[in-house]
Design a protein around this motif. Structure first.
Motif, short mmCIF file in Angstrom:
data_model
loop_
_atom_site.label_atom_id
_atom_site.label_comp_id
_atom_site.label_asym_id
_atom_site.label_seq_id
_atom_site.Cartn_x
_atom_site.Cartn_y
_atom_site.Cartn_z
N TRP A 234 1.68 21.07 17.24
CA TRP A 234 1.43 19.83 16.51
C TRP A 234 1.10 20.06 15.04
O TRP A 234 1.19 19.12 14.24
CB TRP A 234 0.28 19.07 17.16
CG TRP A 234 0.59 18.49 18.51
CD1 TRP A 234 0.81 19.17 19.68
CD2 TRP A 234 0.67 17.10 18.86
NE1 TRP A 234 1.05 18.31 20.71
CE2 TRP A 234 0.96 17.03 20.25
CE3 TRP A 234 0.52 15.92 18.13
CZ2 TRP A 234 1.11 15.81 20.91
CZ3 TRP A 234 0.67 14.70 18.80
CH2 TRP A 234 0.96 14.66 20.17
N CYS A 235 0.71 21.26 14.68
CA CYS A 235 0.12 21.48 13.36
C CYS A 235 0.82 22.56 12.54
O CYS A 235 0.21 23.16 11.65
CB CYS A 235 -1.36 21.84 13.50
SG CYS A 235 -2.32 20.67 14.48
N VAL A 236 2.07 22.84 12.84
CA VAL A 236 2.78 23.89 12.11
C VAL A 236 4.02 23.33 11.40
O VAL A 236 4.57 22.31 11.81
CB VAL A 236 3.20 25.06 13.03
CG1 VAL A 236 1.98 25.76 13.59
CG2 VAL A 236 4.11 24.58 14.14
N ASN A 237 4.43 24.04 10.37
CA ASN A 237 5.63 23.70 9.60
C ASN A 237 6.81 24.50 10.12
O ASN A 237 6.64 25.49 10.86
CB ASN A 237 5.39 24.00 8.12
CG ASN A 237 4.22 23.20 7.57
OD1 ASN A 237 4.15 21.98 7.75
ND2 ASN A 237 3.29 23.87 6.89
N PRO A 238 8.05 24.12 9.75
CA PRO A 238 9.23 24.84 10.25
C PRO A 238 9.22 26.34 9.96
O PRO A 238 9.80 27.12 10.72
CB PRO A 238 10.39 24.13 9.53
CG PRO A 238 9.90 22.74 9.31
CD PRO A 238 8.43 22.90 9.00
N VAL A 242 0.84 26.99 8.92
CA VAL A 242 -0.02 25.95 9.47
C VAL A 242 -0.21 24.83 8.45
O VAL A 242 -0.48 25.09 7.27
CB VAL A 242 -1.38 26.53 9.88
CG1 VAL A 242 -2.32 25.43 10.36
CG2 VAL A 242 -1.19 27.58 10.96
N ASP A 243 -0.08 23.59 8.90
CA ASP A 243 -0.42 22.43 8.09
C ASP A 243 -1.92 22.21 8.25
O ASP A 243 -2.38 21.75 9.30
CB ASP A 243 0.37 21.20 8.57
CG ASP A 243 0.12 19.96 7.73
OD1 ASP A 243 -1.06 19.67 7.45
OD2 ASP A 243 1.08 19.27 7.38
N ASP A 298 14.56 28.14 20.60
CA ASP A 298 14.56 29.24 19.64
C ASP A 298 13.30 30.09 19.75
O ASP A 298 12.21 29.62 19.42
CB ASP A 298 14.69 28.66 18.23
CG ASP A 298 14.75 29.74 17.16
OD1 ASP A 298 14.96 30.92 17.52
OD2 ASP A 298 14.59 29.40 15.97
N PRO A 299 13.42 31.36 20.19
CA PRO A 299 12.22 32.21 20.27
C PRO A 299 11.62 32.51 18.90
O PRO A 299 10.40 32.68 18.78
CB PRO A 299 12.74 33.50 20.93
CG PRO A 299 14.06 33.15 21.52
CD PRO A 299 14.61 32.05 20.67
N ASP A 300 12.49 32.59 17.87
CA ASP A 300 11.98 32.96 16.55
C ASP A 300 10.99 31.95 15.99
O ASP A 300 10.17 32.29 15.14
CB ASP A 300 13.15 33.14 15.58
CG ASP A 300 13.93 34.42 15.82
OD1 ASP A 300 13.37 35.32 16.49
OD2 ASP A 300 15.08 34.51 15.38
N GLU A 301 11.08 30.70 16.46
CA GLU A 301 10.11 29.70 16.02
C GLU A 301 8.69 30.14 16.35
O GLU A 301 7.78 30.06 15.53
CB GLU A 301 10.42 28.35 16.68
CG GLU A 301 9.43 27.25 16.32
CD GLU A 301 9.71 25.96 17.07
OE1 GLU A 301 8.99 24.97 16.80
OE2 GLU A 301 10.63 25.93 17.92
N LEU A 302 8.48 30.63 17.55
CA LEU A 302 7.15 31.08 17.96
C LEU A 302 6.78 32.42 17.35
O LEU A 302 5.61 32.69 17.09
CB LEU A 302 7.07 31.14 19.48
CG LEU A 302 6.62 29.85 20.18
CD1 LEU A 302 5.22 29.43 19.77
CD2 LEU A 302 7.59 28.69 19.95
N ARG A 303 7.78 33.26 17.11
CA ARG A 303 7.49 34.53 16.43
C ARG A 303 6.98 34.27 15.02
O ARG A 303 6.03 34.92 14.56
CB ARG A 303 8.76 35.40 16.39
CG ARG A 303 8.56 36.76 15.74
CD ARG A 303 9.88 37.53 15.74
NE ARG A 303 9.73 38.85 15.16
CZ ARG A 303 9.79 39.12 13.85
NH1 ARG A 303 9.99 38.13 12.99
NH2 ARG A 303 9.67 40.36 13.42
N ARG A 304 7.58 33.30 14.33
CA ARG A 304 7.12 32.96 12.98
C ARG A 304 5.69 32.44 13.01
O ARG A 304 4.87 32.77 12.14
CB ARG A 304 8.06 31.91 12.35
CG ARG A 304 9.44 32.44 12.00
CD ARG A 304 10.19 31.46 11.12
NE ARG A 304 10.49 30.20 11.78
CZ ARG A 304 11.58 29.97 12.50
NH1 ARG A 304 12.48 30.93 12.66
NH2 ARG A 304 11.79 28.78 13.04
#
Length: 317
Positions: A234-238, A242-243, A298-304
């Protein structure tokens, strides 16, 4: 939500014979999920009014695993937590079977999934999650996480040979760090947790939270870990950053209903990393399996997100 098992009108008519809910008007499959088969079901009740329900067939959970979820959602709903709860038939039975799968018929909540998240939305979900945790603290059943610490130890070992050296080392590091956290004498609050409260598992009617959905990853765990899962979605940017406005709103909303304990301040920086690692791993597995039929995210979303959490350690307000 998704459709893996086809349900016919005759299937529904047979199910509805056990209930006193009215006559079948329409039904349609719900696309877009991962684990279970879901249908919207419309009925005309005995007064001729249209009523909306959701039928869920469970593709991974078996009959013996279902009582935990039947009891938990009923328990939470009785304490005014806005979660789908199973309807009982005229004999008081909620858990059904269809096409050799467990099945539940539940009320359909109003609202929609959000496309843009604001600090106010985060305040609301934070407060609602805290109420969920307070209501579930004394729940009388326990369940080990289906994809918890023992799962990620095993699966990370299976997967590391397929990863780059950098990613394999990162995965091992985060698994080890959570093991170290569990060894601390911190007595972190535990209870029934949602386990998968991404923003597409919540409904809003206008700008007001109307429902928390998909309780079927619920288990007994650290309450703060559940909040970490929410914060990482809920609180992260692409780009994975963190927002801070949204995260601050989330954490203050949560604390307004369940104030943080002292040791939770110590655990929070690691738990947001652990939550990112867990969902990175669960996305890596089907993404690297050419025979997987699961919807690929996309796994890379969580890796980022994980790398962002490492670079800038999180803090509770």
């Amino acid at each position: 939500m998704a459709v893996y098992t086809t349900v016919s009108g005759a299937d529904l008519q047979a199910l509805l014979q056990d209930f006193d809910l009215g006559q079948l008007v329409d039904f349609q499959g719900i696309e877009g999920g991962i684990e279970n088969t879901n249908y919207f079901v419309s009925l005309n009740d005995n007064a001729g009014c249209r009523q909306e329900y959701v039928l869920t067939l469970f593709e991974e959970l078996n009959q013996s695993e279902m009582p935990y979820f039947v009891e938990l959602t009923t328990w939470l709903a009785e304490q005014d937590i806005p979660v789908p709860y199973p309807l009982q038939d005229r004999n008081g039975i909620a858990l059904k079977s269809m096409h050799n799968r467990p099945a539940l018929l539940q009320p359909r909540f109003p609202g929609r999934h959000l496309e843009t998240l604001t600090p106010d939305h985060c305040t609301q979900i934070g407060a609602a999650l805290a109420k969920f945790h307070v209501a579930g603290k004394d729940f009388y059943l326990q369940r080990q996480a289906h994809r918890g610490v023992f799962w990620w130890r095993r699966e990370s070992e299976h997967l590391t040979s397929k990863l780059s050296t950098e990613d394999a080392d990162l995965l091992r590091q985060e698994v080890d760090l959570f093991d170290q956290l569990r060894e601390q004498d911190w007595h972190l609050p535990q209870g029934a947790i949602h386990g998968d409260l991404f923003y597409d598992n919540a409904l809003f009617e206008g700008d007001q939270l109307s429902a928390i959905l998909d309780i079927y990853n619920a288990c007994t765990g650290y309450l703060l870990y559940d909040l970490a899962i929410v914060a990482n979605d809920w609180c992260v940017n692409p780009d994975g950053s963190v927002d801070s406005d949204r995260e601050d709103a989330l954490l203050k909303g949560y604390a307004s209903e369940r104030p943080f304990e002292d040791n939770e301040y110590l655990a929070w920086p690691q738990l947001v990393r652990t939550a990112a690692m867990r969902f990175w791993l669960s996305r890596l597995i089907p993404a690297m399996d050419p025979d997987s039929t699961q919807k690929i995210k996309d796994p890379d979303e969580l890796r980022r997100i994980l790398l962002s959490r490492i670079a800038k350690p999180a803090k509770l307000p």
